[in-house]
Design an enzyme around this catalytic site. Structure first.
Site, PDB file in Angstrom:
ATOM      1  N   ASP A 128     -38.006  63.827  -4.405  1.00  0.00           N
ATOM      2  CA  ASP A 128     -38.359  63.189  -5.710  1.00  0.00           C
ATOM      3  C   ASP A 128     -38.418  61.785  -5.715  1.00  0.00           C
ATOM      4  OD1 ASP A 128     -38.857  63.376  -8.474  1.00  0.00           O
ATOM      5  OD2 ASP A 128     -37.324  64.312  -8.926  1.00  0.00           O
ATOM      6  N   ASP A 164     -43.343  67.998 -14.853  1.00  0.00           N
ATOM      7  CA  ASP A 164     -42.325  68.376 -15.499  1.00  0.00           C
ATOM      8  C   ASP A 164     -42.339  69.294 -16.537  1.00  0.00           C
ATOM      9  OD1 ASP A 164     -40.691  67.418 -13.698  1.00  0.00           O
ATOM     10  OD2 ASP A 164     -40.193  65.600 -14.739  1.00  0.00           O
TER      11      ASP A 164
END
Ligand code: GLA
Length: 730
Positions: A478, A548
């Site tokens: 990430d 997301d």
């Protein structure tokens, strides 16, 4: 052979199955000109397209008009400062502070295959799959050399480009701009297609007319970003999925970029793509060479669908290297939306046990397992297991998960440092920051200075030692903030302008090392959702977290924009709980599954807490994934209808390469009263083959399905969806 050199006309013709790209050398000064790019043509010599005979533009014959020549000539790799006022591709800063540069032809080399780009992701192909042309150019005044590299993938109708610049001058020369590609064309009333977005709303398709002046997509964020995408296309006004002309340009890079169309006074357009010159200043000492990242170009005169499938094929066959690219990925369950930071070994094992019962194959432990991280204010950089949450550490947790029968994966954010961390207390100088100025925090964190090799080694060992400590088969890598406060405590003053690019090179180096040491590791890139979904990352990871936003309806738009240029096998897509955590929407569990099916597929919910009626559907979704994933990963993607355009319903499909079967996904968004059934035509089938609509007794010829189509009855309720499987009969 896809590349032909015509010695008489001094021109190069690069042919793919359906396109031609022609370069010509003009005038005694050997300017490198761009003759043509478009549908395949038969003649080799297209140098008449350079229009150098149009007086008074021949520079060696009429020095007075040299400026006009530069400002009109369709140049292959435009320089700077000598009369071409369109956006240049290259700019320098010399010891005497002059900026001008102009490359002319010196020689060339044509060969089968394609060379790798040092330290950079790039497409690859064997000697049977592609050919390359290297054009050698120089600016003899500066002692600067450039190699323009072209590779031709005939079958995929793709031409790639890169450039390397070498300084032969004894004095250092600074490169302040080095773009990867520039294409000059006559405007044909084109429109520009780009992908814009935001966090949780990535890659929305945008069309805008090409007007006089410059219009671009760009990032200065140090990553490819949520907001803009390193892709633009020029398309005819009538563009549709199966009709119209389109030129696509896609940048194989994960940092700052500029992708621009400029329409000029003579109704020509110049498309330019490369590393954004903002903040870029690369010092080249004598004999040093700088190589730019690659641009992928494809042209189609049979609509957007062909462009899409060309790029899908290129990326699947010639960019993604992971052994997983040809494999069904394990169905994972990720605990982020299930628990956020609030979990421990027992909670994870409860999820794993329940997941196993439903056929899920891997547990991924997301953020919050290390240091003292119970929220996002601390511990990035301290990659040591939090034994309070996970007693016995990873070896115990992973072996228990494995005993349950699941694989185990883990989350990292390796490029970051929390000011509240042991690492920062020891090495505050490792953060990117400007001395005397408090660095801007984002999500409470700073970014590590990856231009410093010591930092890179630390980061690598931190990640690798965790992976060596247990049977970890997947990593989610990430990156949750963009770069600010650009300054490195490591680089000398005259190399500070190299930081943005060195940062990206270091990310590539880290992922290269990781995938070499752990070749069987399944790597998924991610950046606050989908802010680093780009071809550069695909070279290292076969899949990237798309967004997301896991709401099935928001995902229709995000996945449409993503699938416009990326294979479905790369699109990270999960089923999550409702009300959806990002938009609060409630959609049927079945639709959430159907929408995730055309991505990598997985779950992102607390399986121990969701309603029994939802959980009961998981085994059937798992079975559908196993049934269709080979087709989804390998087939040809067709966009049939777009919810972002019609605001009512979405429809897309995948047809097997051998046309033996097809899967159609239909999602009706808000239901409408008094609504008629809908007719859907299924493209890409074999006209003469008969297909059974699975689960019915309907059998149709391919030409019937492609032209008359199927009838879909109104689905009752909002956010309903349907899968249609067409099975070819022998
Ligand atoms: C990013 C990712 C999420 C999750 C969080 C954890 O936002 O996109 O999926 O991993 O970070 O902090």
């Amino acid at each position: 052979m896809g590349i032909v050199f015509n010695e008489d006309s001094l021109s190069f013709k690069l042919d793919t199955d359906n396109t031609s790209y022609v370069i010509g050398i003009a005038d005694e000064e050997k300017f490198i000109g761009h003759c043509y790019y478009g549908a395949r043509v038969s003649d080799d010599d297209l140098t008449y397209m350079l229009r150098t005979a149009e007086a008074p533009f021949v520079p060696s014959k009429n020095a007075r008009e040299r400026g006009s020549f530069f400002d009109l000539f369709p140049v292959e790799y435009p320089g700077n400062g000598l009369g071409d006022y369109r956006e240049g591709a290259v700019e320098v800063r010399c010891p005497n502070q002059s900026r001008a540069v102009n490359f002319t032809y010196k020689g060339h080399n044509i060969y089968a295959g394609k060379k790798a780009l040092p330290g950079l992701p790039a497409t690859f192909g064997s000697e049977n799959e592609c050919q390359s042309l290297e054009l050698y150019a120089e600016d003899s005044v500066l002692g600067l050399e450039a190699t323009l590299v072209y590779s031709v993938f005939e079958k995929e109708d793709v031409i790639t480009r890169s450039v390397s610049v070498t300084n032969r001058n004894s004095e250092p020369i600074h490169l302040t701009k080095v773009m990867s590609a520039s294409v000059d064309m006559d405007d044909e009333d084109y429109q520009m297609i780009s992908l814009h977005g935001s966090w949780a709303r990535e890659r929305q398709i945008e069309y805008r007319p090409v007007a006089y002046g410059r219009q671009n997509a760009a990032s200065f964020k140090g990553e490819s970003s949520h907001q803009e995408h390193p892709f633009i296309a020029l398309a005819s006004k009538d563009i549709a999925q199966d009709y119209g002309k389109v030129y696509a340009f896609h940048f194989v890079y994960s940092g700052n970029f500029l992708a621009q169309v400029e329409k000029g006074q003579f109704d020509t357009v110049r498309v330019i793509m490369g590393i954004h010159p903002y903040g870029f200043d690369w010092k080249l000492d004598k004999d040093e060479c700088f190589t730019v990242p690659e641009v992928v170009m494809t042209f189609s005169d049979t609509g957007l669908g062909t462009m899409t499938r060309n790029l899908h094929d290129l990326y699947r066959n010639h960019l993604i290297r992971s052994p997983y690219k040809d494999r069904k990925r394990p169905i994972l369950i990720n605990n982020w939306e299930a628990t956020y930071f609030d979990f421990n070994t027992e909670k994870l094992l409860d999820i794993a046990r329940e997941a196993k019962k439903c056929g899920i194959e891997m547990l991924v432990m997301d953020d919050g397992w290390f240091g003292h991280r119970n929220d996002d204010s601390t511990s990035l950089g301290d990659w040591k297991v939090n034994e309070e949450k996970l007693p016995g550490g990873l070896p115990y947790l992973v072996s228990e998960v494995n005993k349950i029968g699941l694989k185990f994966g883990i989350w990292f954010e390796p490029e970051m440092i929390s000011p509240e961390s042991d690492l920062y207390r020891e090495h505050s100088d490792w953060a990117i920051s400007i001395p005397g100025r408090e660095a801007t925090r984002s999500r409470n964190q700073l970014v590590l200075d990856l231009s410093n090799p010591e930092v890179v080694d630390y980061v690598y060992e931190a990640v690798a030692s965790v992976l060596r400590s247990a049977n970890i088969e997947y990593v989610k890598w990430d990156m949750n903030r963009q770069l600010t406060d650009l300054h490195s405590n490591y680089l000398p003053d005259d190399r500070q302008g190299e930081l943005y690019h060195r940062y990206v090179l270091a990310v590539y180096e880290l992922q290269e090392r990781l995938t070499k040491e752990f070749p069987e590791l399944l790597l998924e890139n991610c950046s606050g959702g989908g802010a680093r979904f780009d071809p550069g990352m695909l070279y290292y990871s076969p899949q990237i977290w798309c967004s997301d936003d896991t709401d099935a309806i928001e995902r229709l738009k995000i996945q449409e924009g993503t699938a416009l240029i990326y294979p479905l096998s790369a699109m990270g897509a999960h089923v999550s709980d409702c009300p959806n955590h990002t938009v609060g929407r409630v959609t049927p569990f079945e639709t959430r599954g159907n929408v995730a099916l055309c991505g990598t597929f997985g779950y992102e919910l607390d399986i121990t807490k969701i309603p029994e009626s939802d959980r009961a559907q998981i085994p059937a979704q798992v079975a559908a994934y196993h049934k269709y994933n080979d087709l989804v990963r390998n087939g040809d993607y067709y966009r049939i209808a777009s919810y972002s355009e019609n605001k009512i319903y979405d429809c897309y499909g995948v047809v097997a390469k051998d046309k033996s079967e097809a899967l159609i996904i239909y999602v009706s968004v808000l239901n409408r009263p008094n609504f008629h059934s809908r007719r859907i035509c299924v493209p890409g089938l074999d006209a003469k083959k008969r297909y059974r609509v699975e689960g019915t007794d309907q059998v149709f010829y391919g030409d019937t399905l492609m032209n008359a189509g199927l009838i879909i009855l109104n689905l009752w309720g909002d956010f309903q969806s349907k899968l249609i499987h067409l099975v070819g009969e022998d």
